[in-house]
Design a protein around this motif. Structure first.
Motif, PDB file in Angstrom:
ATOM      1  N   GLY A  24      23.741 -65.871  -7.308  1.00 18.48           N
ATOM      2  CA  GLY A  24      23.086 -67.151  -7.546  1.00 18.48           C
ATOM      3  C   GLY A  24      23.543 -68.217  -6.579  1.00 18.48           C
ATOM      4  N   ILE A  25      24.822 -68.252  -6.274  1.00 19.79           N
ATOM      5  CA  ILE A  25      25.344 -69.232  -5.303  1.00 19.79           C
ATOM      6  C   ILE A  25      24.792 -68.955  -3.919  1.00 19.79           C
ATOM      7  CG2 ILE A  25      27.453 -69.991  -4.152  1.00 19.79           C
ATOM      8  CD1 ILE A  25      28.912 -69.637  -6.811  1.00 19.79           C
ATOM      9  N   ARG A  26      24.642 -67.663  -3.572  1.00 26.40           N
ATOM     10  CA  ARG A  26      24.103 -67.338  -2.253  1.00 26.40           C
ATOM     11  C   ARG A  26      22.666 -67.812  -2.092  1.00 26.40           C
ATOM     12  NH1 ARG A  26      22.698 -61.306  -1.192  1.00 26.40           N
ATOM     13  NH2 ARG A  26      20.763 -62.133  -2.095  1.00 26.40           N
ATOM     14  N   LYS A  27      21.910 -67.821  -3.172  1.00 24.03           N
ATOM     15  CA  LYS A  27      20.504 -68.229  -3.091  1.00 24.03           C
ATOM     16  C   LYS A  27      20.340 -69.742  -3.116  1.00 24.03           C
ATOM     17  CE  LYS A  27      18.692 -64.042  -5.298  1.00 24.03           C
ATOM     18  NZ  LYS A  27      17.949 -63.495  -6.473  1.00 24.03           N
ATOM     19  N   PHE A  28      21.132 -70.422  -3.925  1.00 21.32           N
ATOM     20  CA  PHE A  28      20.915 -71.855  -4.128  1.00 21.32           C
ATOM     21  C   PHE A  28      22.136 -72.699  -3.783  1.00 21.32           C
ATOM     22  CE2 PHE A  28      17.882 -69.779  -6.939  1.00 21.32           C
ATOM     23  CZ  PHE A  28      16.719 -70.489  -6.703  1.00 21.32           C
ATOM     24  N   GLY A  29      23.150 -72.115  -3.164  1.00 22.23           N
ATOM     25  CA  GLY A  29      24.356 -72.873  -2.862  1.00 22.23           C
ATOM     26  C   GLY A  29      24.136 -73.910  -1.779  1.00 22.23           C
ATOM     27  N   ASN A  30      24.626 -75.108  -2.033  1.00 25.81           N
ATOM     28  CA  ASN A  30      24.551 -76.211  -1.074  1.00 25.81           C
ATOM     29  C   ASN A  30      25.969 -76.698  -0.805  1.00 25.81           C
ATOM     30  OD1 ASN A  30      24.123 -78.497   0.424  1.00 25.81           O
ATOM     31  ND2 ASN A  30      22.617 -79.396  -0.958  1.00 25.81           N
ATOM     32  N   PRO A  31      26.473 -76.541   0.428  1.00 25.10           N
ATOM     33  CA  PRO A  31      27.881 -76.925   0.680  1.00 25.10           C
ATOM     34  C   PRO A  31      28.195 -78.370   0.354  1.00 25.10           C
ATOM     35  CG  PRO A  31      27.008 -75.616   2.490  1.00 25.10           C
ATOM     36  CD  PRO A  31      25.844 -75.933   1.607  1.00 25.10           C
ATOM     37  N   SER A  32      27.238 -79.269   0.506  1.00 23.77           N
ATOM     38  CA  SER A  32      27.514 -80.674   0.242  1.00 23.77           C
ATOM     39  C   SER A  32      27.483 -81.006  -1.242  1.00 23.77           C
ATOM     40  CB  SER A  32      26.493 -81.557   0.970  1.00 23.77           C
ATOM     41  OG  SER A  32      25.178 -81.283   0.515  1.00 23.77           O
ATOM     42  N   MET A  33      26.789 -80.223  -2.054  1.00 21.14           N
ATOM     43  CA  MET A  33      26.669 -80.505  -3.482  1.00 21.14           C
ATOM     44  C   MET A  33      27.513 -79.586  -4.349  1.00 21.14           C
ATOM     45  SD  MET A  33      24.585 -83.076  -3.664  1.00 21.14           S
ATOM     46  CE  MET A  33      24.177 -83.041  -5.408  1.00 21.14           C
ATOM     47  N   ASN A  34      27.800 -78.383  -3.865  1.00 26.69           N
ATOM     48  CA  ASN A  34      28.480 -77.382  -4.692  1.00 26.69           C
ATOM     49  C   ASN A  34      29.690 -76.802  -3.975  1.00 26.69           C
ATOM     50  OD1 ASN A  34      26.238 -77.266  -6.798  1.00 26.69           O
ATOM     51  ND2 ASN A  34      25.125 -76.650  -4.969  1.00 26.69           N
ATOM     52  N   ALA A  35      30.490 -77.640  -3.346  1.00 24.91           N
ATOM     53  CA  ALA A  35      31.610 -77.134  -2.546  1.00 24.91           C
ATOM     54  C   ALA A  35      32.596 -76.353  -3.404  1.00 24.91           C
ATOM     55  CB  ALA A  35      32.311 -78.299  -1.843  1.00 24.91           C
ATOM     56  N   ASP A  36      32.925 -76.861  -4.590  1.00 26.19           N
ATOM     57  CA  ASP A  36      33.866 -76.147  -5.456  1.00 26.19           C
ATOM     58  C   ASP A  36      33.349 -74.782  -5.843  1.00 26.19           C
ATOM     59  OD1 ASP A  36      35.630 -78.199  -5.347  1.00 26.19           O
ATOM     60  OD2 ASP A  36      35.190 -79.021  -7.326  1.00 26.19           O
ATOM     61  N   HIS A  37      32.077 -74.673  -6.128  1.00 27.08           N
ATOM     62  CA  HIS A  37      31.510 -73.394  -6.539  1.00 27.08           C
ATOM     63  C   HIS A  37      31.410 -72.425  -5.352  1.00 27.08           C
ATOM     64  CE1 HIS A  37      30.840 -75.497 -10.195  1.00 27.08           C
ATOM     65  NE2 HIS A  37      29.852 -76.236  -9.728  1.00 27.08           N
ATOM     66  N   LEU A  38      31.195 -72.954  -4.167  1.00 34.83           N
ATOM     67  CA  LEU A  38      31.192 -72.090  -2.977  1.00 34.83           C
ATOM     68  C   LEU A  38      32.580 -71.521  -2.717  1.00 34.83           C
ATOM     69  CD1 LEU A  38      28.361 -73.263  -2.672  1.00 34.83           C
ATOM     70  CD2 LEU A  38      28.796 -73.540  -0.229  1.00 34.83           C
ATOM     71  N   TRP A  39      33.602 -72.354  -2.900  1.00 34.11           N
ATOM     72  CA  TRP A  39      34.970 -71.847  -2.756  1.00 34.11           C
ATOM     73  C   TRP A  39      35.287 -70.823  -3.840  1.00 34.11           C
ATOM     74  CZ3 TRP A  39      38.005 -71.826   1.217  1.00 34.11           C
ATOM     75  CH2 TRP A  39      37.943 -72.832   2.178  1.00 34.11           C
ATOM     76  N   ALA A  40      34.794 -71.062  -5.054  1.00 33.36           N
ATOM     77  CA  ALA A  40      35.022 -70.096  -6.135  1.00 33.36           C
ATOM     78  C   ALA A  40      34.388 -68.752  -5.796  1.00 33.36           C
ATOM     79  CB  ALA A  40      34.456 -70.642  -7.445  1.00 33.36           C
ATOM     80  N   SER A  41      33.198 -68.774  -5.231  1.00 30.47           N
ATOM     81  CA  SER A  41      32.564 -67.513  -4.831  1.00 30.47           C
ATOM     82  C   SER A  41      33.326 -66.839  -3.692  1.00 30.47           C
ATOM     83  CB  SER A  41      31.116 -67.772  -4.423  1.00 30.47           C
ATOM     84  OG  SER A  41      31.054 -68.576  -3.249  1.00 30.47           O
ATOM     85  N   ALA A  42      33.898 -67.638  -2.787  1.00 30.84           N
ATOM     86  CA  ALA A  42      34.694 -67.050  -1.705  1.00 30.84           C
ATOM     87  C   ALA A  42      35.928 -66.350  -2.256  1.00 30.84           C
ATOM     88  CB  ALA A  42      35.090 -68.131  -0.702  1.00 30.84           C
ATOM     89  N   PHE A  43      36.544 -66.929  -3.265  1.00 27.24           N
ATOM     90  CA  PHE A  43      37.687 -66.260  -3.895  1.00 27.24           C
ATOM     91  C   PHE A  43      37.262 -64.944  -4.537  1.00 27.24           C
ATOM     92  CE2 PHE A  43      39.308 -70.817  -4.566  1.00 27.24           C
ATOM     93  CZ  PHE A  43      39.931 -70.807  -3.329  1.00 27.24           C
ATOM     94  N   LEU A  44      36.064 -64.899  -5.121  1.00 25.42           N
ATOM     95  CA  LEU A  44      35.593 -63.677  -5.760  1.00 25.42           C
ATOM     96  C   LEU A  44      35.254 -62.597  -4.734  1.00 25.42           C
ATOM     97  CD1 LEU A  44      33.219 -65.189  -8.491  1.00 25.42           C
ATOM     98  CD2 LEU A  44      35.488 -64.210  -8.845  1.00 25.42           C
ATOM     99  N   VAL A  45      34.677 -62.986  -3.610  1.00 29.56           N
ATOM    100  CA  VAL A  45      34.202 -62.011  -2.618  1.00 29.56           C
ATOM    101  C   VAL A  45      35.342 -61.518  -1.739  1.00 29.56           C
ATOM    102  CG1 VAL A  45      32.688 -61.697  -0.617  1.00 29.56           C
ATOM    103  CG2 VAL A  45      31.858 -62.927  -2.629  1.00 29.56           C
ATOM    104  N   PHE A  46      36.192 -62.417  -1.276  1.00 28.69           N
ATOM    105  CA  PHE A  46      37.222 -62.047  -0.311  1.00 28.69           C
ATOM    106  C   PHE A  46      38.600 -61.888  -0.944  1.00 28.69           C
ATOM    107  CE2 PHE A  46      34.153 -64.742   2.102  1.00 28.69           C
ATOM    108  CZ  PHE A  46      33.556 -63.717   2.806  1.00 28.69           C
ATOM    109  N   GLY A  47      38.884 -62.664  -1.994  1.00 24.66           N
ATOM    110  CA  GLY A  47      40.246 -62.662  -2.489  1.00 24.66           C
ATOM    111  C   GLY A  47      41.152 -63.388  -1.511  1.00 24.66           C
ATOM    112  N   PHE A  48      42.128 -64.092  -2.013  1.00 20.59           N
ATOM    113  CA  PHE A  48      43.048 -64.807  -1.133  1.00 20.59           C
ATOM    114  C   PHE A  48      44.473 -64.530  -1.566  1.00 20.59           C
ATOM    115  CE2 PHE A  48      39.398 -67.011   0.410  1.00 20.59           C
ATOM    116  CZ  PHE A  48      39.769 -67.581   1.623  1.00 20.59           C
ATOM    117  N   LYS A  49      45.346 -64.536  -0.575  1.00 18.50           N
ATOM    118  CA  LYS A  49      46.770 -64.288  -0.806  1.00 18.50           C
ATOM    119  C   LYS A  49      46.955 -62.924  -1.463  1.00 18.50           C
ATOM    120  CE  LYS A  49      48.074 -69.148  -0.861  1.00 18.50           C
ATOM    121  NZ  LYS A  49      48.827 -70.220  -1.534  1.00 18.50           N
TER     122      LYS A  49
END
Length: 988
Positions: free
Chosen positions: A812-837
C-alpha cells in the motif's frame, strides 16, 4: 573634564541672584583633587509618592539620574518631575548661583522635532564630543520660555546622558544601533511571567522587522544602562509600556507613561489588569498628581484595547505586532507558508476527566504560583549582578563580559562570536536572590524548582500520559507562540525533530555542490541542522515542545544523548516529555497514578453519560478492577457501551468468554511489549472483542475495518491517511473467523447491535468505526481524513497478524506513498523491507516488486532526507542497503542461470516457465543499481568524500557503458559527475 568645562563657562557669567534656577556644586562626580564640581538642579517642590520612589530607585533617591551625567536641561515640562542626585557629604559646600533665564547646553545644531525641547540627542560619533572649554562645537544658548505662573518650573527627567568612560566608550556602531530602535518596551515587576511576556513581544516585533529595546529600568544598577535607556527612549518612534499593578509604585514607569503620552506615541498594554482597575486608583485619597497624570495619559491612549491576560497572551502579542507593523509601515516577514501547519495533531478530548492535580503541578513548575510571585520575587537587586542590563542590547550582536560575578554590556558591535545557546536569556535577578528563590513548595507538598522548564510524565502504557499532555497544551496554548508535538519513538525521533524546521520556517538543508570554499563534513552539516532548530526553539520566543512516548535517552541512529537536543537553559520555551522510562536524565519526573474511582466511573459511562442502576454499576467496578484502572481500557469499555447500546453486565459476560490466545513473538515487538500483553490479559480480551465487532455488525461481515486495524499496526507511529490505510488493507487477504467456537455466546450482543448504525460502507466510514470503538483517534492533519492508532492497539494487532499484514502495508505504501506527507510510514516500510542494524528484514519482495519499491519509495526518501533535512548518514546508509539488496538479486539471477546451464537436459524440458530469469527485470535491476551508485557519488561529493565517490561513479559508468553505450545521455551524465569528483579532489 565635564566639570572643568561647566565651570570655565560659568565663570564668564555675572554673579546675580537667581530667579528661577539654582545650581549648587558638590563633589559627587568630581575626580580626586578637584575643588569645585557641578550637580544637577534640584527642585523645591515636594516629590509626590516619595517613599515608593525611594524604595524603587537604585540610588535610594527619588528620580535619580546617573552620577556620570553632568548636564541637566532646565526647560519647563508640565508632566515630568525632576531627578536629583544624593551627593556625598562635603565639609564646605559652596553654592554658585547664575542668572535667569535658565541656561541650556547645546552643540552642533538644533534638536529633533519629534523630541520635546527639553530633551537632548547625543552625538552620533564619540569623536565629535570634546571636553575642551575652548572647543567651538560646545556653546551656550540662552532660551527664554513662555512664562507660566500657574505651572512650576520643573525639568525633563531624561536629561542629556553623559558617556561613561569607566566601562568603555560608546562606538559609532552602537550609537547607530541605539538610534535605529523603532519601539521601546518598558515594564516593571519581578513576575517571571511578565518578563517572559515582554521578551516574547520583543522577539515577535523583531520577527516583523521592527527594532526593539525592552527594559525594566528600576533594575539597573549602573549608570551606563540608564544612559543607554534614556537615549533610546528619546529617539524611538513608539513607546510600548506594559502596565501592571506595580507600575504605579515605580517612578520610572510613571515617567515613561507621561513622556510617551506627551509625545502622543504611547501604546499602553495592560498585563493582568485592566482600565477599570487602573481607574479605580483615582478613588484613592493617597494618589498624587503624577499618578493622576499617568492614568489620564493611559486612558487617552487606550483606543487600541491591548489587554493581556493568561488566556490571550498569543493573541495580544500578535495584535500588538500587527498594530506597530501597520503604524511603522513594515511588511510582515513571517513565513506565510506556516499557516497550513496544525500545531496539535489531535483535537481536544471533550471527555477528559480528572488529572487536575497533575495539571496544576505542571503549571506551577512552568509559570509559578500566580499571585504569590510578585511578592516572592520582590527582593533587592545587588549592584554588579546580572540584573542591571537591558535585554535590548544584550543579544546576539553584543558580547557579554563577566566581571566579579556581574555582566556588563560591550557596545563594540560586530566583533563577537556566536553566543552560547545556554546563555541567550539574560537572568532577571541577581544570583544571590536566585539562590533564595530556587525552590518553592508546591501545592502537593513537594519542592519544585521554579526554573524547571522540562517536565517528564512517567507511567505505564495506557495510563493517560498523552491525554494529560494534550489537555495541558490545549488549555495553555495561548501562553506560547506555538505548540510543537514530536513523536519520541526511537527510530523516528531524529527525523521528527528535524521536521520542526517546516513548522518554524527554518532551512536545514544540506550544503549544495560547490566548486570553491570549504566543504563541511556530514557530521558538521547534521550538527548545524540540529543547531538551527535548537537556536529557534530555545530562545526568548516561547514554544511548548511536547515529546510524546520517548522510548530511550539515547538517539537510535547514532546513540547521541538527549541533552544534545534539550539544553539546560531552554529560554522561554517549556518541554513536556511523556515516557515509560522511570528516569530521563536529570529532569523532574511526575509519576502519573491511575485515575480515581469516581473519574474511572465517569470515563466508563462513555460519551452519552448514561445512568445505570446499582446492579449495573457493580459490573462497571468489575471492569475497573480487571483493567487495573488503565485509562485506555476504561475508554474502550465506555466506547463499546455508548456505541453498541448494551448493558455493562452483558458486555462483561461477552468479554469474559473471549478465549485467551497465546501471544506470538514478533521481531518487531520488544520484550516490554510482550510482557505488557501477558500482564494485562483482560485488556487483550476487550480488544479481541472489538476485533470481532469490526468483522460482523448488523448481521453482515465487514472485513475492511478489521483489515485496516491489522495493517495499521505496521505503519509508523504517526497519523495515517485513510486512503493509504484503505489501499494497504485491500492487499490483505480475507481470513476466516477465528472465533466461531464462541460466536453463539455473542448472539445476544450482536442482536443488540442491530440498527446501531455502525455498519460502514466506505474506507472513511470504516476508519471512523475504529475511532468510535476507541481503538484510534482522528487526527487534524490535512488534506483528507487521517487517523492515529493507539500504541497498545498496534501491539495487539501485531499479535493477531504477523505475516501477511506487513507485506500488505508495504504494498500500500508503494502505491500511494508520498515522501513529503508520509515520511514516517516510508521509513517504517524501509525497516520492514531491508531491516536495519541487528534486525532482519520482515518482508520479502519479488525482484520486480523490489525494483519498483526502491525506485518509487527508497530512493526519493533518501534524497529528500539528505537534501531537505541534512540526514546525510541515514540517507547514505539507506542507499547502501538498497545497493546491497540489488546485488543480491543479481547474484540470485546468476545462480539460476548457472543451475539452468549445468542441469540435465531432462530437467530443462521439465522446467516451468516461471523459473526462467526475466531478462527485462534483470536489466531494470542493473540500471537501477547504476542509478543508486551515481546518486551516492553525488551525495558523497557534498561531504568531501571524493575517493569513495569516484570509485562508485566509475562502477556506474562501466555498467551504463555496457548496458546503454558510450554516447548515451545517462553515461555522459555519469562521466560529468566523475570529472567533477576528480577536479575537486585535485584542488584539495
Amino acid at each position: 573634564m565635564a566639570e572643568e568645562t561647566s565651570l570655565s563657562a560659568n565663570a564668564q557669567l555675572p554673579q546675580q541672584t537667581p530667579s528661577g534656577l539654582t545650581i549648587r556644586t558638590s563633589t559627587s562626580c568630581c575626580k580626586p583633587g578637584k575643588d569645585t564640581t557641578l550637580t544637577p538642579m534640584t527642585s523645591d517642590l515636594p516629590s509626590p509618592n516619595l517613599k515608593s520612589s525611594i524604595e524603587s530607585s537604585p540610588y535610594n533617591s527619588p528620580l535619580v539620574s546617573p552620577p556620570s551625567s553632568a548636564f541637566v536641561s532646565a526647560l519647563q515640562s508640565p508632566y515630568i518631575s525632576p531627578r536629583a542626585i544624593t551627593p556625598k557629604a562635603q565639609e564646605n559646600p559652596t553654592p554658585v548661583s547664575h542668572p535667569s533665564p535658565p541656561v541650556s547646553v547645546s552643540y552642533r545644531g538644533s534638536q529633533s522635532d519629534d523630541i520635546p525641547s527639553s530633551s537632548y540627542t547625543p552625538p552620533s560619533d564619540q569623536y565629535e564630543y570634546s571636553d575642551d572649554p575652548a572647543d567651538p562645537k560646545l556653546k551656550f544658548m540662552t532660551c527664554v520660555p513662555v512664562p507660566d505662573p500657574a505651572a512650576p518650573r520643573v525639568s525633563f527627567s531624561f536629561q542629556v546622558p553623559r558617556i561613561s568612560f569607566a566601562k568603555g566608550s560608546v562606538s559609532p556602531a552602537s550609537n547607530a544601533k541605539l538610534r535605529s530602535c523603532d519601539v521601546f518596551i518598558g515594564f516593571h515587576g519581578q513576575n517571571p511571567n511578565l518578563v517572559r511576556f515582554c521578551k516574547w513581544l520583543k522577539s515577535e516585533l523583531e520577527l516583523q522587522g521592527i527594532a526593539c529595546f525592552v527594559a525594566d529600568r528600576a533594575k539597573y544598577s549602573d549608570s551606563q544602562s540608564h544612559e543607554i535607556a534614556d537615549r533610546v527612549i528619546c529617539s524611538v518612534t513608539y513607546g510600548v509600556v506594559v502596565v501592571t499593578n506595580s507600575s504605579f509604585l515605580n517612578h520610572l514607569s510613571l515617567e515613561e507613561i507621561r513622556f510617551f503620552a506627551q509625545k502622543k506615541n504611547l501604546i499602553p498594554l495592560f498585563f493582568d489588569t485592566g482600565p477599570n482597575d487602573i481607574m479605580g486608583l483615582l478613588n484613592c485619597s493617597s494618589i498624587d498628581k503624577e499618578c493622576k497624570e499617568a492614568i489620564d495619559g493611559l486612558m487617552k491612549s487606550h483606543e487600541l484595547k491591548l489587554e493581556a491576560n493568561e488566556c490571550n497572551w498569543r493573541s495580544c502579542v500578535a495584535k500588538a505586532a500587527g498594530i506597530l507593523r501597520a503604524k511603522l509601515g513594515r511588511k510582515s516577514v513571517a513565513q506565510s507558508d506556516l499557516e497550513g501547519f496544525e500545531e496539535l495533531p489531535f483535537a481536544r478530548n471533550r471527555c477528559f476527566v480528572g488529572r487536575e492535580k497533575e495539571i496544576m503541578e505542571i503549571e506551577t513548575a512552568f509559570f509559578g504560583c500566580g499571585d504569590s510571585l510578585e511578592q516572592d520575587y520582590a527582593m533587592p537587586i545587588i549592584k554588579g549582578e546580572a540584573s542591571g542590563q537591558s535585554e535590548g542590547l544584550a543579544d546576539e550582536e553584543s558580547d557579554t563580559v563577566s566581571s566579579r560575578g556581574g555582566r556588563f554590556i560591550n557596545l563594540e558591535l560586530g566583533k563577537c562570536k556566536e553566543p552560547n545557546l545556554e546563555a541567550w536569556v539574560e537572568p532577571i535577578l541577581g544570583r544571590n536572590s536566585l539562590k533564595k528563590l530556587k525552590y518553592k513548595k508546591s501545592r502537593s507538598g513537594n519542592y519544585k524548582s521554579l526554573a524547571s522548564n522540562v517536565m517528564c510524565i512517567n507511567g505505564v502504557p495506557g495510563t493517560g500520559k498523552t491525554e494529560l499532555a494534550l489537555e495541558f497544551a490545549h488549555r495553555y496554548s495561548q501562553r506560547y507562540k506555538m505548540v510543537l508535538w514530536v513523536g519520541g519513538e526511537a527510530r523516528y525521533f531524529r527525523q521528527n525533530i528535524l521536521n520542526l524546521s517546516l513548522n518554524l520556517g527554518l532551512d536545514v538543508s544540506a550544503d549544495a555542490e560547490k566548486e570553491r570554499g570549504r566543504i563541511r563534513s556530514f557530521d558538521e552539516q547534521e550538527f548545524e541542522a540540529f543547531k538551527r532548530v535548537k537556536r529557534e526553539l530555545f530562545r526568548d520566543m516561547p514554544y511548548l515542545l511536547i515529546i510524546d512516548n520517548l522510548e530511550t535517552e539515547k538517539e537510535w541512529w547514532e546513540g547521541k544523548d538527549l541533552h544534545d537536543m534539550i539544553p539546560r537553559n531552554t529560554g522561554g520555551s517549556h518541554v513536556i516529555i511523556t515516557t515509560r522510562l522511570s528516569k530521563v536524565m536529570n529532569f523532574d519526573i511526575m509519576l502519573l497514578p491511575p485515575l480515581s474511582l469516581p473519574d474511572a466511573m465517569v470515563l466508563m459511562r462513555g460519551k452519552r453519560k448514561k445512568d445505570y442502576p446499582a446492579e449495573e454499576l457493580e459490573f462497571l467496578q468489575k471492569f475497573d478492577q480487571k483493567l487495573g484502572r488503565l485509562s485506555f481500557g476504561l475508554w474502550v469499555v465506555g466506547s463499546l457501551l455508548s456505541e453498541l447500546g448494551i448493558s455493562p453486565s452483558a458486555l462483561f459476560e461477552a468479554v469474559n468468554q473471549v478465549p485467551i490466545e497465546e501471544c506470538s513473538t514478533s521481531p518487531y515487538m520488544n520484550i516490554d511489549e510482550e510482557q505488557y500483553c501477558k500482564n494485562n490479559p483482560f485488556l487483550m480480551k476487550v480488544l479481541s472483542f472489538c476485533f470481532v465487532i469490526l468483522q460482523q455488525i448488523n448481521g453482515r461481515r465487514n472485513f475492511l475495518a478489521s483489515r485496516m486495524l491489522l495493517v495499521g499496526a505496521w505503519f509508523g507511529p504517526a497519523p495515517i491517511s485513510v486512503n493509504l490505510l484503505g489501499a494497504a488493507a485491500k492487499n490483505l487477504p480475507v481470513a476466516g473467523n477465528r472465533f466461531r467456537r464462541w460466536k453463539k455466546c455473542l448472539s445476544v450482543t450482536f442482536g443488540c447491535c442491530v440498527g446501531c448504525g455502525l455498519a460502514p460502507q466506505s474506507e472513511e466510514e470504516s476508519a471512523f468505526l475504529l475511532v468510535k470503538l476507541g481503538l484510534a483517534r482522528r487526527a487534524k492533519k490535512q488534506p483528507g481524513c487521517w487517523i492515529h492508532f493507539h500504541p497498545i492497539t498496534q501491539v495487539f494487532a501485531k499479535i493477531k497478524e504477523g505475516l501477511l499484514a506487513p507485506k500488505a502495508a508495504v504494498q500500500g505504501i508503494r502505491k500511494f506513498g508520498n515522501p513529503s506527507m508520509n515520511a514516517d510510514h516510508l521509513w517504517a516500510s524501509a525497516f520492514l523491507v531491508f531491516g536495519f542494524k541487528s534486525e532482519p528484514p520482515l518482508v520479502q519482495l519479488k525482484a520486480i516488486d523490489m525494483v519498483l519499491y526502491i525506485r518509487k519509495i527508497a530512493l526519493p526518501l533518501a534524497v529528500r532526507s539528505f537534501t531537505t533535512f541534512s540526514r546525510c548518514t541515514s540517507a547514505l546508509e539507506l542507499l547502501k542497503v538498497c545497493t546491497n539488496v540489488l546485488e543480491e538479486v543479481e547474484k540470485s539471477f546468476v545462480s539460476q542461470i548457472q543451475d539452468w546451464c549445468h542441469g540435465s537436459l531432462c530437467w530443462k524440458k521439465k522446467g516451468h516457465g516461471n523459473q526462467r530469469v526475466d531478462e527485462y527485470v534483470w536489466q531494470d535491476v542493473t540500471l537501477l543499481k547504476a542509478t543508486l551508485l551515481e546518486t551516492r557519488a553525488k551525495l558523497l561529493l557534498r561531504g568531501g568524500h571524493f575517493d569513495s565517490g569516484e570509485e562508485l561513479c566509475r562502477t556506474c559508468i562501466s555498467i551504463r557503458t555496457v548496458m546503454l553505450g558510450h554516447n548515451h545521455a545517462q553515461t555522459l551524465a555519469a562521466q560529468e559527475t566523475l570529472a567533477k569528483l576528480v577536479r575537486m579532489r585535485s584542488k584539495i
